[in-house]
Design a protein around this motif. Structure first.
Motif, PDB file in Angstrom:
ATOM      1  N   ASP A  65      42.554  63.187  46.957  1.00 28.84           N
ATOM      2  CA  ASP A  65      43.772  62.852  47.699  1.00 28.84           C
ATOM      3  C   ASP A  65      43.968  61.344  47.752  1.00 28.84           C
ATOM      4  N   LEU A  66      45.164  60.907  47.436  1.00 29.01           N
ATOM      5  CA  LEU A  66      45.589  59.527  47.673  1.00 29.01           C
ATOM      6  C   LEU A  66      47.063  59.612  48.037  1.00 29.01           C
ATOM      7  N   TRP A  67      47.368  59.233  49.285  1.00 32.67           N
ATOM      8  CA  TRP A  67      48.726  59.406  49.799  1.00 32.67           C
ATOM      9  C   TRP A  67      49.072  58.232  50.697  1.00 32.67           C
ATOM     10  N   VAL A  68      50.321  57.792  50.578  1.00 33.16           N
ATOM     11  CA  VAL A  68      50.860  56.762  51.461  1.00 33.16           C
ATOM     12  C   VAL A  68      52.229  57.232  51.926  1.00 33.16           C
ATOM     13  N   LYS A  69      52.468  57.135  53.219  1.00 33.85           N
ATOM     14  CA  LYS A  69      53.744  57.546  53.800  1.00 33.85           C
ATOM     15  C   LYS A  69      54.884  56.712  53.197  1.00 33.85           C
ATOM     16  N   GLU A  70      55.997  57.349  52.948  1.00 32.30           N
ATOM     17  CA  GLU A  70      57.130  56.766  52.219  1.00 32.30           C
ATOM     18  C   GLU A  70      57.475  55.318  52.612  1.00 32.30           C
ATOM     19  N   PRO A  71      57.673  54.974  53.872  1.00 26.56           N
ATOM     20  CA  PRO A  71      58.084  53.598  54.185  1.00 26.56           C
ATOM     21  C   PRO A  71      57.043  52.538  53.827  1.00 26.56           C
ATOM     22  N   TYR A  72      55.804  52.938  53.579  1.00 26.56           N
ATOM     23  CA  TYR A  72      54.722  51.996  53.310  1.00 26.56           C
ATOM     24  C   TYR A  72      54.377  51.901  51.828  1.00 26.56           C
ATOM     25  N   ARG A  73      55.045  52.698  51.003  1.00 26.00           N
ATOM     26  CA  ARG A  73      54.758  52.690  49.565  1.00 26.00           C
ATOM     27  C   ARG A  73      55.261  51.401  48.921  1.00 26.00           C
ATOM     28  N   GLY A  74      54.566  50.991  47.876  1.00 25.79           N
ATOM     29  CA  GLY A  74      54.954  49.798  47.130  1.00 25.79           C
ATOM     30  C   GLY A  74      54.552  48.496  47.796  1.00 25.79           C
ATOM     31  N   LYS A  75      53.713  48.570  48.828  1.00 24.20           N
ATOM     32  CA  LYS A  75      53.312  47.373  49.569  1.00 24.20           C
ATOM     33  C   LYS A  75      51.816  47.091  49.463  1.00 24.20           C
ATOM     34  N   GLY A  76      51.129  47.818  48.570  1.00 21.53           N
ATOM     35  CA  GLY A  76      49.713  47.558  48.348  1.00 21.53           C
ATOM     36  C   GLY A  76      48.747  48.419  49.135  1.00 21.53           C
ATOM     37  N   LEU A  77      49.248  49.267  50.021  1.00 14.66           N
ATOM     38  CA  LEU A  77      48.350  50.083  50.838  1.00 14.66           C
ATOM     39  C   LEU A  77      47.585  51.092  49.986  1.00 14.66           C
ATOM     40  N   GLY A  78      48.254  51.745  49.055  1.00 18.58           N
ATOM     41  CA  GLY A  78      47.565  52.691  48.179  1.00 18.58           C
ATOM     42  C   GLY A  78      46.472  52.012  47.378  1.00 18.58           C
ATOM     43  N   SER A  79      46.760  50.817  46.891  1.00 18.82           N
ATOM     44  CA  SER A  79      45.758  50.054  46.142  1.00 18.82           C
ATOM     45  C   SER A  79      44.563  49.727  47.019  1.00 18.82           C
ATOM     46  N   ARG A  80      44.812  49.301  48.250  1.00 22.42           N
ATOM     47  CA  ARG A  80      43.712  48.977  49.163  1.00 22.42           C
ATOM     48  C   ARG A  80      42.856  50.200  49.455  1.00 22.42           C
ATOM     49  N   LEU A  81      43.491  51.341  49.722  1.00 27.88           N
ATOM     50  CA  LEU A  81      42.740  52.563  49.989  1.00 27.88           C
ATOM     51  C   LEU A  81      41.894  52.957  48.775  1.00 27.88           C
ATOM     52  N   LEU A  82      42.496  52.914  47.595  1.00 25.26           N
ATOM     53  CA  LEU A  82      41.777  53.275  46.376  1.00 25.26           C
ATOM     54  C   LEU A  82      40.606  52.331  46.136  1.00 25.26           C
ATOM     55  N   GLU A  83      40.831  51.040  46.262  1.00 26.62           N
ATOM     56  CA  GLU A  83      39.764  50.064  46.030  1.00 26.62           C
ATOM     57  C   GLU A  83      38.632  50.219  47.033  1.00 26.62           C
ATOM     58  N   MET A  84      38.954  50.496  48.287  1.00 26.61           N
ATOM     59  CA  MET A  84      37.911  50.696  49.299  1.00 26.61           C
ATOM     60  C   MET A  84      37.062  51.926  48.965  1.00 26.61           C
ATOM     61  N   LEU A  85      37.709  52.998  48.561  1.00 25.56           N
ATOM     62  CA  LEU A  85      36.977  54.218  48.222  1.00 25.56           C
ATOM     63  C   LEU A  85      36.124  53.995  46.973  1.00 25.56           C
ATOM     64  N   GLU A  86      36.672  53.301  45.981  1.00 18.05           N
ATOM     65  CA  GLU A  86      35.901  52.997  44.775  1.00 18.05           C
ATOM     66  C   GLU A  86      34.651  52.178  45.123  1.00 18.05           C
ATOM     67  N   GLU A  87      34.819  51.170  45.966  1.00 18.57           N
ATOM     68  CA  GLU A  87      33.673  50.345  46.350  1.00 18.57           C
ATOM     69  C   GLU A  87      32.623  51.163  47.096  1.00 18.57           C
ATOM     70  N   LYS A  88      33.054  52.044  47.964  1.00 18.44           N
ATOM     71  CA  LYS A  88      32.132  52.899  48.722  1.00 18.44           C
ATOM     72  C   LYS A  88      31.297  53.758  47.782  1.00 18.44           C
ATOM     73  N   VAL A  89      31.960  54.464  46.868  1.00 19.81           N
ATOM     74  CA  VAL A  89      31.214  55.390  46.007  1.00 19.81           C
ATOM     75  C   VAL A  89      30.388  54.635  44.960  1.00 19.81           C
TER      76      VAL A  89
END
Length: 149
Positions: A64-88
């Protein structure tokens, strides 16, 4: 012997999965628990983003990777993905894979270093709306001269 069309029961399915485990054990596959890791982005107590997935040996399935519509395109998805990648990666996970669809999502993953390993064209019966499997190596490939698919 009868072959019938019906739903399998939970206990029957459990027995089948136990048999899969026995086969893996017989074949020497190490038994490791699957663990879920998740990050949630919140604003004012509301969930506005979510990244989650499961470990499986040296692989991580980004389910799952999801960002609520008003927050898309602002880097939040990238931050979430990068944090999860670093964790694993810190857990010793070497590869990550996911499934995505639509015309925009593949570009997101490509920008983050993922590459397609399969494409189901027009999966949703819409021209150009494919289901695509993406993967990324989280550690540099071994220097044995072989590049994995």
């Amino acid at each position: 012997m009868d072959i019938v069309e019906r739903e399998i029961t939970a206990s029957e399915l459990e027995e089948i999965y136990r048999d899969f485990e026995r086969i893996e054990q017989r074949d020497g596959v190490p038994q490791v628990p699957r663990e879920r890791y998740s990050y949630i982005a919140e604003e004012d107590g509301e969930v506005i983003g979510f990244a989650s997935g499961l470990t499986h040996h040296k692989w991580f399935y980004l389910s799952d990777l999801w960002v609520k519509e008003p927050y898309r395109g602002k880097g939040l998805g990238s931050r979430l993905l990068e944090m999860l990648e670093e964790k694993v990666r810190a857990l010793g996970i070497e590869h990550i894979y996911t499934w995505t669809s639509g015309p925009r999502n593949p570009r997101f993953y490509e920008r983050h270093g993922y590459r397609a390993f399969t494409v189901f064209e027009n999966f949703y019966e819409i021209e150009g709306y494919h289901q695509t499997g993406f993967r990324k190596d989280l550690v540099p490939p071994k220097e044995d001269g072989h590049d994995l698919i």
